[in-house]
Scaffold this active site. Structure first.
Site, PDB file in Angstrom:
ATOM      1  N   CYS A  73       0.859  -1.180   0.000  1.00  0.00           N
ATOM      2  CA  CYS A  73       0.000   0.000   0.000  1.00  0.00           C
ATOM      3  C   CYS A  73       0.901   1.237   0.000  1.00  0.00           C
ATOM      4  O   CYS A  73       1.593   1.511   0.997  1.00  0.00           O
ATOM      5  CB  CYS A  73      -0.896  -0.014   1.235  1.00  0.00           C
ATOM      6  SG  CYS A  73      -2.004   1.402   1.270  1.00  0.00           S
ATOM      7  N   CYS A 208      -5.218   6.131  -4.231  1.00  0.00           N
ATOM      8  CA  CYS A 208      -4.484   4.857  -4.136  1.00  0.00           C
ATOM      9  C   CYS A 208      -3.064   5.114  -4.630  1.00  0.00           C
ATOM     10  O   CYS A 208      -2.867   5.512  -5.788  1.00  0.00           O
ATOM     11  CB  CYS A 208      -5.178   3.793  -4.982  1.00  0.00           C
ATOM     12  SG  CYS A 208      -4.283   2.224  -4.962  1.00  0.00           S
TER      13      CYS A 208
HETATM   14  N1  LIG Z   1      -5.913  -2.634  -1.912  1.00  0.00           N
HETATM   15  C1  LIG Z   1      -4.628  -3.041  -2.302  1.00  0.00           C
HETATM   16  C2  LIG Z   1      -3.459  -2.568  -1.536  1.00  0.00           C
HETATM   17  C3  LIG Z   1      -3.585  -1.155  -1.102  1.00  0.00           C
HETATM   18  C4  LIG Z   1      -3.287  -0.120  -2.181  1.00  0.00           C
HETATM   19  C5  LIG Z   1      -3.217   1.219  -1.505  1.00  0.00           C
HETATM   20  N2  LIG Z   1      -4.409   1.891  -1.265  1.00  0.00           N
HETATM   21  C6  LIG Z   1      -2.145   2.119  -2.054  1.00  0.00           C
HETATM   22  O1  LIG Z   1      -2.128   3.291  -1.666  1.00  0.00           O
HETATM   23  O2  LIG Z   1      -1.260   1.652  -2.770  1.00  0.00           O
HETATM   24  C7  LIG Z   1      -4.559  -4.550  -2.513  1.00  0.00           C
HETATM   25  O3  LIG Z   1      -4.247  -5.369  -1.608  1.00  0.00           O
HETATM   26  O4  LIG Z   1      -4.777  -4.903  -3.639  1.00  0.00           O
END
Ligand SMILES: N[C@@H](CCC[C@H](N)C(=O)O)C(=O)O
Length: 272
Positions: A73, A208
């Site tokens: 993340c 994200c």
């Molecule tokens: N939801 C994701 C991992 C998290 C991504 C995150 N929000 C970021 O900022 O990179 C997953 O497990 O696929």
């Protein structure tokens, strides 16, 4: 059981962060899910345990809001470093932290007021233009798996990100492990607007980090932006900056990381 936590926001991607350097906190999937559920819990896109590391300043153990371990993340990593900085977690190198997450080493530095730059892994597994659910889907793994879609003939603000994102995320014939899904518009040679449906949250989030990196790298690779420093405007209204070398390595992700509040949660055996 009472648990001290800090709520942070990384450009609108929000996290419950727990200092577990004494390893006293053990949470089940159901408990993490209950804490992350909005309205009935604290509410967050994910939960981060800051734990000891043999080799680095700390270890970041990241869980998605569904309570399951997530892949990398980017915004969570930036928030973990801001938390470490503001909580006085010692670092071997002043102003700069090293940490491990998902078996990889990351480095990050505080670059200004509530601003953190995170050095990312090199991207892997580029795939171009796979037709899925009526969209031309590009794919890259930036620590987390990401589909990148250019919505050339529609308006990003009007797009059904939840509906289309979920349909593509659930295509286990193409993505057996699932994927995050990013929809974007190119707004200038060095900037894009982005909306992301996140795996593990199973909804659109306000930002994200690994998605911003995927969108910027893919856009440069496909010649849709010409700058190797790309401003990524996300759903919260914040801007993340992704910088990289022309061979798409040495990637950094920079943007806001803020403490929203600190609190004490009363966690039941089977959830809040
Ligand atoms: N939801 C994701 C991992 C998290 C991504 C995150 N929000 C970021 O900022 O990179 C997953 O497990 O696929």
């Amino acid at each position: 059981m009472q648990i001290h936590f800090t709520k942070l926001s990384g450009a609108g991607n929000d996290f419950i962060v727990i200092d577990n350097r004494n390893q006293s906190v053990h949470l089940s999937t159901a408990q993490i899910n209950a804490m992350c559920t909005r309205r009935t819990g604290i509410g967050a896109d994910g939960l981060i345990l800051i734990e000891p590391s043999q080799r680095f300043d700390f270890s970041m153990n990241y869980y998605n809001a569904d309570g399951l371990p997530g892949s990398m993340c980017g915004n969570g990593g930036r928030c973990a470093v801001y938390f470490a900085h503001s909580t006085g977690v010692p670092s071997a190198d002043q102003g700069r932290y090293s940490f491990e997450a998902n078996g990889n080493r990351y480095e990050a530095e505080i670059t200004g007021h509530e601003t953190v730059r995170l050095h990312m892994l090199d991207p892997e597994d580029f795939r171009n233009a796979v037709a899925i659910e009526g969209f031309s889907c590009h794919y890259v793994n930036t620590g987390s798996p990401h589909v990148v879609i250019y919505i050339d003939n529609r308006k990003l603000e009007d797009l059904d990100v939840y509906g289309f994102g979920k349909a593509i995320r659930l295509r286990s014939d193409v993505f057996p492990e699932g994927t995050n899904v990013n929809f974007l518009e190119i707004t200038a040679p060095d900037s894009i607007s982005l909306r992301t449906f996140e795996r593990g949250v199973e909804d659109e989030t306000l930002a994200c980090g690994t998605g911003a990196v995927a969108a910027a790298l893919m856009s440069f690779r496909l010649g849709k932006v010409s700058s190797s420093t790309v401003k990524v405007n996300v759903r919260s209204g914040d801007t993340l900056e992704v910088a990289f070398s022309e061979d798409l390595n040495s990637v950094t992700l920079t943007g806001p990381a803020k403490i929203i509040y600190r609190g004490i949660a009363e966690v039941q055996n089977d959830g809040l």
